[in-house]
Structure formats: C-alpha cells, structure tokens
Design an enzyme around this catalytic site. Structure first.
Site, short mmCIF file in Angstrom:
data_model
loop_
_atom_site.label_atom_id
_atom_site.label_comp_id
_atom_site.label_asym_id
_atom_site.label_seq_id
_atom_site.Cartn_x
_atom_site.Cartn_y
_atom_site.Cartn_z
N GLU A 116 7.89 31.63 -16.12
CA GLU A 116 7.12 32.87 -16.16
C GLU A 116 8.09 34.04 -16.30
O GLU A 116 9.16 34.04 -15.72
CB GLU A 116 6.28 33.02 -14.90
N THR A 165 0.95 19.78 -16.68
CA THR A 165 1.74 18.89 -15.83
C THR A 165 0.81 17.91 -15.14
O THR A 165 -0.11 18.32 -14.43
CB THR A 165 2.51 19.71 -14.78
N LYS A 190 8.37 36.14 -8.32
CA LYS A 190 9.65 36.47 -8.97
C LYS A 190 9.39 37.67 -9.87
O LYS A 190 8.24 38.01 -10.12
CB LYS A 190 10.19 35.29 -9.77
N ASN A 241 11.78 19.70 -12.41
CA ASN A 241 11.39 20.77 -11.48
C ASN A 241 11.82 20.44 -10.05
O ASN A 241 12.30 21.31 -9.32
CB ASN A 241 9.89 21.00 -11.55
N PHE A 244 20.46 28.70 -11.05
CA PHE A 244 19.63 28.23 -9.93
C PHE A 244 20.46 27.97 -8.68
O PHE A 244 20.21 27.04 -7.92
CB PHE A 244 18.77 27.04 -10.34
N GLY A 263 8.88 29.89 -5.06
CA GLY A 263 7.41 29.98 -5.07
C GLY A 263 6.93 29.71 -6.48
O GLY A 263 7.61 29.04 -7.26
N LYS A 303 4.12 23.05 -6.36
CA LYS A 303 3.11 22.05 -6.76
C LYS A 303 3.78 20.74 -7.20
O LYS A 303 3.38 19.65 -6.80
CB LYS A 303 2.26 22.62 -7.91
N CYS A 355 4.68 26.25 -10.10
CA CYS A 355 5.26 24.97 -10.52
C CYS A 355 6.07 24.26 -9.44
O CYS A 355 5.70 23.15 -9.03
CB CYS A 355 6.11 25.18 -11.77
C1 UDX Z 1 9.71 26.96 -13.25
C2 UDX Z 1 10.75 26.23 -14.11
O1 UDX Z 1 11.93 27.01 -14.19
C3 UDX Z 1 10.19 25.99 -15.50
O2 UDX Z 1 11.10 25.23 -16.28
C4 UDX Z 1 8.89 25.21 -15.39
O3 UDX Z 1 8.32 25.00 -16.62
C5 UDX Z 1 7.93 25.95 -14.52
O4 UDX Z 1 8.50 26.22 -13.27
P1 UDX Z 1 8.88 29.43 -12.91
O5 UDX Z 1 8.09 28.87 -11.80
O6 UDX Z 1 8.26 30.36 -13.85
O7 UDX Z 1 9.52 28.22 -13.79
O8 UDX Z 1 10.08 30.22 -12.23
P2 UDX Z 1 11.63 30.05 -11.99
O9 UDX Z 1 12.35 31.13 -12.71
O10 UDX Z 1 12.05 28.68 -12.20
O11 UDX Z 1 11.69 30.38 -10.41
C6 UDX Z 1 10.99 29.58 -9.52
C7 UDX Z 1 11.21 30.08 -8.09
O12 UDX Z 1 12.53 29.78 -7.69
C8 UDX Z 1 11.03 31.59 -7.92
O13 UDX Z 1 10.38 31.84 -6.71
C9 UDX Z 1 12.47 32.10 -7.86
O14 UDX Z 1 12.57 33.27 -7.08
C10 UDX Z 1 13.18 30.93 -7.17
N1 UDX Z 1 14.60 30.83 -7.49
C11 UDX Z 1 14.98 30.58 -8.77
C12 UDX Z 1 15.53 30.96 -6.45
O15 UDX Z 1 15.19 31.18 -5.29
N2 UDX Z 1 16.87 30.82 -6.76
C13 UDX Z 1 17.30 30.57 -8.04
O16 UDX Z 1 18.51 30.47 -8.24
C14 UDX Z 1 16.33 30.46 -9.08
#
Ligand code: UDX
Length: 438
Positions: free
Chosen positions: A148, A121, A315, A203, A244, A252, A258, A255
């Site tokens: 992840e 990124t 997560k 993101n 979401f 957190g 940041k 991604c």
């Molecule tokens: C994210 C994007 O989803 C992915 O497409 C990108 O390439 C990288 O960043 P990731 O960081 O692995 O992926 O986790 P993700 O499942 O998206 O969750 C991100 C954060 O959001 C976590 O802390 C999760 O607990 C929180 N979250 C997610 C919520 O609080 N509520 C939701 O409904 C979904």
C-alpha cells in the site's frame, strides 16, 4: 502489432483497481466487475474510492481501455483471462473467508475457454480444491506482492512474478506470463501449492524480520546500543539486506497480520506447531504497547494527561487503519486515564469510527497544543518538517516518543524536547557513551 488480449478483473478493491489500471496502461482492454453499484458509479465518474498514490492519474489516463460494471456477463463476453481480486478476510478462527471467491466462480458459470487467475491471498490448497470442483476451468495462482502506498510502482516494477499451475493448465499460465512479460521481471513458473505458499511465506518472513529487529531494539534499549546503527551494520550483509529492518511499533495492515495468522492456522490444521510464527505474532502485539513503558519513565501517571498521537494509519501514504498499531496504543492510553488527541493527514475519517474517544485535530501542531506527551506513530514525511522549537513551546510538557525512529534525535533534543525512541539510546545513555569515547 499483436492486439493485447482483453482482461477481466473481479473486484474493484485495492488489488483489483491497481491490477486493472496497470494492465490498461500496458495496453490491454480491461473490464472490472464490482458488485457494489455505488463504487461502479463513482469509478465511472472518475472518482477513485481509495487513497493510493498515482492510481487516479493512471485510471484517468487509461479511461478508454477501462470499463467498470456490475454485470458479470459484460466481463465474460469481453475476456477469457479473469483475474480474481476479491477480499479474503480472516474468519473468527483465523482461517481465510473464501465466500467471495466461491461466489465469483459460481457466477463465471460455464468455464469453457476461461482461465481464472487468483490474485487474492488464499490458503495453500485452495487452487487444487477449486480445480477439483471445477475441472473445466483453467486455474492459475498469481499472488500479488504490492505494498500500500507504492502499489502502482510495485506493479510496474515487480521483484518477480509468481505463476502457479498444475498439469493441464500450462497454456493459461503462459498467457498470464505473456501479460506480465513487458515488465521484464523474473517469472517463477511453478506448481499451484508452491505458488500459494510463496505468497504466505514471503509475508511471514518479512513479518519475522520486523519482529526480530524489534526484539533487537528492545535489547538495545537496555544495553545503550542504537538499533538504527545495528540495522545498518546488519543490512550490509547481502544475506540479510537492509530492507524491513526498521524497528518501531510493530507491523499492521491488511496483509502481515492476516497472512501470519493464516499460515499459523494452516500449519495448525495439519498438526504442525509453527513455533517461530507464534513468536513473531506475539512479539508484534507486545511491540504495539512498548511505548507505554517509555512514557512511564517520564510520567508517574497518565491519569488526566493529554497525549498527542502523530499518525494513525498503519503506515504512511495510505488511509488504511486495518490492524494499525495506533488502535492498540490509543486504547491503552485511554485505559490508563489519558485523553488522546490525534492527527493523521489522510486516515482521520477512517479512524473516527474505530477510535470514538480520540479527539481528531486539524493539524499536527493543533494536536500538540497543551500535550503532556507526544507519540510519533506513523512516519508521515510532514512530521519530520515540524518546527520543534515551536512544538516545545506549545506542549505542556515537551516529551516525545518517536515510535518509528523517524526523527533526528539531535534536532528534537536541541529544541528542548525530551526525546525517546525504539532501541535508540536516551540522553542518559548518550552522555555515558560520549564520556566513554573521551
Ligand atoms: C505488505 C507486503 O510488503 C507486500 O509485499 C504484500 O503484498 C502486502 O503486504 P503492506 O502491508 O502494504 O505490504 O505494507 P508494508 O510496507 O510491507 O508494511 C507492513 C507493516 O510493517 C507496516 O505496519 C509497517 O509500518 C511495518 N514495517 C515495515 C516495519 O515496522 N518495519 C519495516 O522495516 C517495514
């Protein structure tokens, strides 16, 4: 059958390993160049240095087609298509640190016939400036959208593939499209800057959705509504969608924090005040602390209290502690005089360094013994299977704050535990609601 073209991958981190293993599984010979010799040795022994479901099996199954090396020449001899998957962490200013990207380009040296495919990124405009400095190097922006914990599944079943090239690099763009073609996903072929922006904007939008539902949850808390019901009702509108919309302790990971910061900086650098994004980031920081006010409605003070934290990783299904809400929460609790005991199925090792004062327990039940309160921080499936009657007996004071709205309030309450959540009615509200229904 046409021989699949060999692929080079620079960086054996999370994105690099998943990209390499999945392309090998699609039939490509893949050479992975990693600068850390220890990592290369481990990978050659079949040890995968990260916790990512399905990845070890995929690497083992495709061992014949995967080569791990510290030698860039070995990669350059083998492949024309070079995927750059190095870290671009934020600098103190919040801008992305591109030194690893620069180093990779320098090491590629003579670009003749080579195409660089950027998976890391990077700020919008990076591709154009690299093309300016290395005009003979074909450059393709191909951002990743892997999550992840589900990265292998996400790679093999993408929502879309984004390919950005500027005039002159169309052939390289088509080669990347051909490599992804077997996945059968929509391919968005666009210009460089737009491809880079699709990544950041996607993101940032998902982070906005999370901060929005968290604010809705905070209002629900005050008016006795249930955010999980609200999210269900909202999500049936295809313009909104159900994903979401899980309220909790904030986002957190490596991604969202940041990329929201990077997009805010990008806008700031061009003199544009991205108000909405500022709020998304602010709301998120406050949301990580929201549990404190819930605890204080039940406990006068946290001084000398024992508080159990269930989950530390940002997560489930990962050992990643980057920007995890648990980091902020643990220090707030300690700041209020509490002793924190925590359990996480896989992230304890990573957490120990970051949380030196937190006692790491061997199991969720061990963490709960003698606790004056417990907080569910990461929604690991095993927590839902806990025997809550047994938990109630072991705790000094059966009080649980479900920071991810992950548990069934009725089940936990039936076990004699005071249950609080994020934007879900407390027992008082519920009796008011049921009385109203009568
Ligand atoms: C994210 C994007 O989803 C992915 O497409 C990108 O390439 C990288 O960043 P990731 O960081 O692995 O992926 O986790 P993700 O499942 O998206 O969750 C991100 C954060 O959001 C976590 O802390 C999760 O607990 C929180 N979250 C997610 C919520 O609080 N509520 C939701 O409904 C979904």
């Amino acid at each position: 059958m046409n021989e699949k073209q060999p692929i080079g991958v620079i960086g054996a981190g999370w994105v690099g390993l998943v990209t390499a293993a999945c392309f090998a599984d699609l039939g490509h010979r893949v050479v992975v160049r990693e600068i850390v010799p220890g990592k290369v040795d481990a990978l050659r022994r079949g040890e995968v240095p990260i916790h990512e479901p399905d990845l070890p099996e995929l690497i083992e199954r495709n061992g014949q087609r995967l080569t791990f090396t510290t030698d860039m020449a070995e990669l350059l001899d083998a492949a024309q298509l070079i995927f750059v998957c190095v870290q671009t962490p934020p600098t103190h200013s919040g801008d992305a640190d591109l030194s690893a990207v620069q180093r990779a380009i320098e090491e590629i040296g003579d670009p003749e016939g080579k195409a660089l495919v950027m998976k890391s990124t990077v700020p919008v405009g990076t591709g154009r400036s690299i093309r300016r400095d290395a005009p003979d190097l074909a450059y393709v922006s191909c951002p990743e959208f892997l999550r992840e914990g589900t990265a292998v599944r996400d790679f093999m079943g993408p929502d879309r593939i984004v390919i950005g090239v500027d005039p002159g690099d169309e052939r390289a763009g088509d080669e990347v499209a051909a490599a992804y073609e077997p996945l059968g996903a929509p391919i968005v072929q666009t210009d460089l800057a737009s491809a880079e922006m699709i990544k950041l904007a996607s993101n940032a939008y998902l982070a906005t959705k999370i901060s929005f539902i968290n604010e809705i949850a905070n209002v629900c808390d005050q008016v006795g509504a249930d955010v999980t019901e609200v999210a269900k009702g909202m999500g049936l509108d295809p313009r909104i969608g159900p994903r979401f919309l899980n309220a909790g302790l904030g986002f957190g990971g490596s991604c969202f924090p940041k990329d929201t910061q990077a997009l805010k900086m990008l806008a700031g650098n061009i003199g544009y005040h991205f108000q909405l994004l500022n709020s998304v980031i602010e709301v998120n920081e406050l949301q990580k602390r929201r549990v404190m006010s819930k605890l204080s409605t039940h406990l006068d003070s946290l001084v000398d209290k024992r508080v159990a934290m269930l989950g530390l990783a940002f997560k489930p299904d990962t050992d990643d502690m980057r920007e995890a809400s648990s980091l902020v929460l643990a220090s707030r609790l300690e700041g209020e005089g509490a002793t924190v005991v925590a359990f996480d199925p896989v992230a304890e090792d990573a957490a120990r360094e970051l949380l030196p004062n937190v006692k790491m327990a061997g199991s969720a039940l061990d963490a709960l013994v003698g606790a004056d309160a417990a907080i569910l921080v990461t929604e690991w499936p095993e927590f839902a299977a806990l025997d809550w009657a047994d938990v109630a007996k072991r705790m000094a004071n059966p009080l649980l704050v479900d920071g991810r709205n992950f548990l069934d309030p009725d089940v936990v309450r039936a076990a004699g535990i005071t249950y609080e959540a994020i934007g879900r009615p407390s027992i008082a509200d519920r009796s008011a609601v049921t009385k109203a229904e009568r």
